[in-house]
Design a protein around this motif. Structure first.
Motif, PDB file in Angstrom:
ATOM      1  N   GLU A 133     -38.562  16.158 -45.362  1.00  0.00           N
ATOM      2  CA  GLU A 133     -38.617  15.508 -44.062  1.00  0.00           C
ATOM      3  C   GLU A 133     -39.705  16.142 -43.199  1.00  0.00           C
ATOM      4  N   SER A 134     -40.269  15.357 -42.298  1.00  0.00           N
ATOM      5  CA  SER A 134     -41.346  15.874 -41.458  1.00  0.00           C
ATOM      6  C   SER A 134     -40.880  16.236 -40.052  1.00  0.00           C
ATOM      7  N   ARG A 135     -39.717  15.761 -39.641  1.00  0.00           N
ATOM      8  CA  ARG A 135     -39.182  16.093 -38.318  1.00  0.00           C
ATOM      9  C   ARG A 135     -38.272  17.301 -38.437  1.00  0.00           C
ATOM     10  N   PRO A 136     -38.462  18.288 -37.579  1.00  0.00           N
ATOM     11  CA  PRO A 136     -37.629  19.493 -37.643  1.00  0.00           C
ATOM     12  C   PRO A 136     -36.158  19.213 -37.319  1.00  0.00           C
ATOM     13  N   VAL A 137     -35.279  19.932 -38.004  1.00  0.00           N
ATOM     14  CA  VAL A 137     -33.864  19.899 -37.645  1.00  0.00           C
ATOM     15  C   VAL A 137     -33.602  20.953 -36.574  1.00  0.00           C
ATOM     16  N   LYS A 138     -34.512  21.929 -36.482  1.00  0.00           N
ATOM     17  CA  LYS A 138     -34.407  22.965 -35.460  1.00  0.00           C
ATOM     18  C   LYS A 138     -35.804  23.446 -35.119  1.00  0.00           C
ATOM     19  N   ARG A 139     -36.023  23.641 -33.830  1.00  0.00           N
ATOM     20  CA  ARG A 139     -37.292  24.214 -33.365  1.00  0.00           C
ATOM     21  C   ARG A 139     -36.961  25.130 -32.204  1.00  0.00           C
ATOM     22  N   SER A 140     -37.279  26.387 -32.342  1.00  0.00           N
ATOM     23  CA  SER A 140     -36.993  27.378 -31.307  1.00  0.00           C
ATOM     24  C   SER A 140     -38.267  28.134 -30.977  1.00  0.00           C
ATOM     25  N   SER A 141     -38.535  28.279 -29.699  1.00  0.00           N
ATOM     26  CA  SER A 141     -39.697  29.049 -29.242  1.00  0.00           C
ATOM     27  C   SER A 141     -39.280  30.481 -28.953  1.00  0.00           C
ATOM     28  N   CYS A 142     -40.249  31.363 -29.041  1.00  0.00           N
ATOM     29  CA  CYS A 142     -40.015  32.759 -28.678  1.00  0.00           C
ATOM     30  C   CYS A 142     -39.909  32.876 -27.162  1.00  0.00           C
ATOM     31  N   GLN A 143     -39.210  33.909 -26.716  1.00  0.00           N
ATOM     32  CA  GLN A 143     -39.180  34.201 -25.290  1.00  0.00           C
ATOM     33  C   GLN A 143     -40.613  34.520 -24.859  1.00  0.00           C
ATOM     34  N   PRO A 144     -41.044  33.998 -23.728  1.00  0.00           N
ATOM     35  CA  PRO A 144     -42.412  34.252 -23.262  1.00  0.00           C
ATOM     36  C   PRO A 144     -42.705  35.757 -23.157  1.00  0.00           C
ATOM     37  N   GLY A 145     -43.848  36.145 -23.700  1.00  0.00           N
ATOM     38  CA  GLY A 145     -44.288  37.531 -23.613  1.00  0.00           C
ATOM     39  C   GLY A 145     -43.562  38.492 -24.535  1.00  0.00           C
ATOM     40  N   ALA A 146     -42.740  37.982 -25.446  1.00  0.00           N
ATOM     41  CA  ALA A 146     -41.935  38.874 -26.287  1.00  0.00           C
ATOM     42  C   ALA A 146     -42.326  38.849 -27.761  1.00  0.00           C
ATOM     43  N   VAL A 147     -43.437  38.206 -28.113  1.00  0.00           N
ATOM     44  CA  VAL A 147     -43.870  38.131 -29.508  1.00  0.00           C
ATOM     45  C   VAL A 147     -44.450  39.477 -29.942  1.00  0.00           C
ATOM     46  N   ILE A 148     -44.005  39.944 -31.095  1.00  0.00           N
ATOM     47  CA  ILE A 148     -44.568  41.155 -31.694  1.00  0.00           C
ATOM     48  C   ILE A 148     -45.328  40.724 -32.943  1.00  0.00           C
ATOM     49  N   ASP A 149     -46.639  40.958 -32.959  1.00  0.00           N
ATOM     50  CA  ASP A 149     -47.494  40.705 -34.117  1.00  0.00           C
ATOM     51  C   ASP A 149     -48.028  42.050 -34.585  1.00  0.00           C
ATOM     52  N   THR A 150     -48.047  42.258 -35.889  1.00  0.00           N
ATOM     53  CA  THR A 150     -48.590  43.515 -36.383  1.00  0.00           C
ATOM     54  C   THR A 150     -50.077  43.618 -36.066  1.00  0.00           C
ATOM     55  N   GLU A 151     -50.520  44.817 -35.818  1.00  0.00           N
ATOM     56  CA  GLU A 151     -51.940  45.095 -35.639  1.00  0.00           C
ATOM     57  C   GLU A 151     -52.443  46.002 -36.758  1.00  0.00           C
ATOM     58  N   ASP A 152     -51.591  46.243 -37.748  1.00  0.00           N
ATOM     59  CA  ASP A 152     -51.913  47.091 -38.890  1.00  0.00           C
ATOM     60  C   ASP A 152     -52.789  46.293 -39.863  1.00  0.00           C
ATOM     61  N   ASP A 153     -54.067  46.663 -39.958  1.00  0.00           N
ATOM     62  CA  ASP A 153     -55.007  45.925 -40.808  1.00  0.00           C
ATOM     63  C   ASP A 153     -54.574  45.888 -42.274  1.00  0.00           C
ATOM     64  N   THR A 154     -54.004  46.961 -42.771  1.00  0.00           N
ATOM     65  CA  THR A 154     -53.543  46.999 -44.161  1.00  0.00           C
ATOM     66  C   THR A 154     -52.426  45.978 -44.379  1.00  0.00           C
ATOM     67  N   LEU A 155     -51.534  45.898 -43.437  1.00  0.00           N
ATOM     68  CA  LEU A 155     -50.437  44.941 -43.524  1.00  0.00           C
ATOM     69  C   LEU A 155     -50.954  43.506 -43.389  1.00  0.00           C
ATOM     70  N   ILE A 156     -51.879  43.280 -42.475  1.00  0.00           N
ATOM     71  CA  ILE A 156     -52.478  41.950 -42.323  1.00  0.00           C
ATOM     72  C   ILE A 156     -53.185  41.547 -43.608  1.00  0.00           C
ATOM     73  N   ASP A 157     -53.952  42.458 -44.206  1.00  0.00           N
ATOM     74  CA  ASP A 157     -54.627  42.165 -45.477  1.00  0.00           C
ATOM     75  C   ASP A 157     -53.623  41.789 -46.570  1.00  0.00           C
ATOM     76  N   ALA A 158     -52.482  42.456 -46.592  1.00  0.00           N
ATOM     77  CA  ALA A 158     -51.450  42.128 -47.591  1.00  0.00           C
ATOM     78  C   ALA A 158     -50.909  40.717 -47.370  1.00  0.00           C
ATOM     79  N   THR A 159     -50.758  40.296 -46.106  1.00  0.00           N
ATOM     80  CA  THR A 159     -50.267  38.933 -45.851  1.00  0.00           C
ATOM     81  C   THR A 159     -51.310  37.892 -46.244  1.00  0.00           C
ATOM     82  N   LEU A 160     -52.588  38.265 -46.175  1.00  0.00           N
ATOM     83  CA  LEU A 160     -53.640  37.320 -46.549  1.00  0.00           C
ATOM     84  C   LEU A 160     -53.659  37.029 -48.052  1.00  0.00           C
ATOM     85  N   LYS A 161     -52.967  37.831 -48.842  1.00  0.00           N
ATOM     86  CA  LYS A 161     -52.863  37.604 -50.282  1.00  0.00           C
ATOM     87  C   LYS A 161     -51.810  36.546 -50.618  1.00  0.00           C
TER      88      LYS A 161
END
Length: 186
Positions: free
Chosen positions: A143-171
Motif C-alpha cells: 500500500e502507498s498510504r501510511p497506516v501511521k505517520r508520526s513526526s518527531c518533537q520539534p528540535g528533538a531529533v538526534i542524528d549521528t555526527e560520527d563519520d565512521t558510523l555514517i559511512d557504515a550506513t552508506l553501505k
C-alpha cells in the motif's frame, strides 16, 4: 483560626491536585528518554514522537564499520523493554538507507525495513532556515498510504555526527521506492 488561614487550608489541596493532574507535571515525573538504544550502543537516529511519550530510534551495536555489528530499530517508552525491536535478538535484519532530496537545499535520508507485513520508514530531513524534521511512517505491504505517520518533537531529533558510523550506513542497500518517490504522502 482566622479566615485567611481557613482559606489557605482549602486552597493548598486544590493547588496540589491541579499540579498532579496536569500533563506538564506528569511529563516531568516520567521524562521521555532521548533514545531507545541500549546503553553501550551508538545512536544513528533518535527522537521522541510529537504528542506521545514514545521514542523511535535506529541504533548500532558492535563494530558496524567493520561488519562486526548490527543495526537495529527500537520503539517505545523504555529502552530496556522496547514495544517493537527489529530484528529480534539473535536474528539478522535487513535495512535500507535512501537519500531524500527536496528543493531549496533541503535533503535527508530514510532508513527502512519490512517486518510482519509492514514497512517502517524512519526519516530525517534538514535544510535552510534551521529546518530539522524527522519521524516514522508505517505502511502495510503493497500500500502507498501510511497506516501511521508520526513526526518527531520539534528540535528533538538526534542524528549521528560520527563519520565512521555514517559511512557504515552508506553501505546499506537503497530502497527503490523511496529513491524514486520519496516519503509516502499523508
Amino acid at each position: 483560626m482566622n479566615d485567611y488561614r481557613k482559606s489557605m487550608m482549602k486552597t493548598i489541596p486544590t493547588i496540589a491536585l491541579f499540579l498532579f493532574a496536569t500533563p506538564a507535571f506528569a511529563a516531568a515525573a516520567s521524562p521521555v528518554p532521548a533514545t531507545m538504544c541500549a546503553k553501550d550502543d551508538a545512536v544513528v537516529f533518535s527522537c521522541p514522537l510529537a504528542g506521545s511519550t514514545k521514542v523511535v530510534s535506529i541504533c548500532a551495536a558492535g563494530d558496524v564499520a567493520h561488519d562486526k555489528g548490527r543495526f537495529y530499530y527500537a520503539y517505545g517508552r523504555d529502552a530496556t523493554k522496547p514495544e517493537l525491536a527489529y530484528p529480534t535478538a539473535g536474528a539478522t535484519g535487513e535495512f535500507t538507507r535512501s537519500h531524500l532530496g527536496f528543493a531549496g537545499n533541503t535533503g535527508g535520508y530514510a532508513y527502512a525495513f519490512t517486518n510482519a507485513g509492514f514497512k517502517y520508514v524512519v526519516y530525517s530531513v534538514s535544510g535552510a532556515n534551521n529546518l530539522q524534521d524527522g519521524g516514522l511512517v508505517v505502511l502495510k505491504d503493497g500500500e502507498s498510504r501510511p497506516v501511521k505517520r508520526s513526526s518527531c518533537q520539534p528540535g528533538a531529533v538526534i542524528d549521528t555526527e560520527d563519520d565512521t558510523l555514517i559511512d557504515a550506513t552508506l553501505k546499506l542497500k537503497r530502497d527503490p521506492a523511496l529513491e524514486k518517490s520519496g516519503l509516502p504522502a499523508r
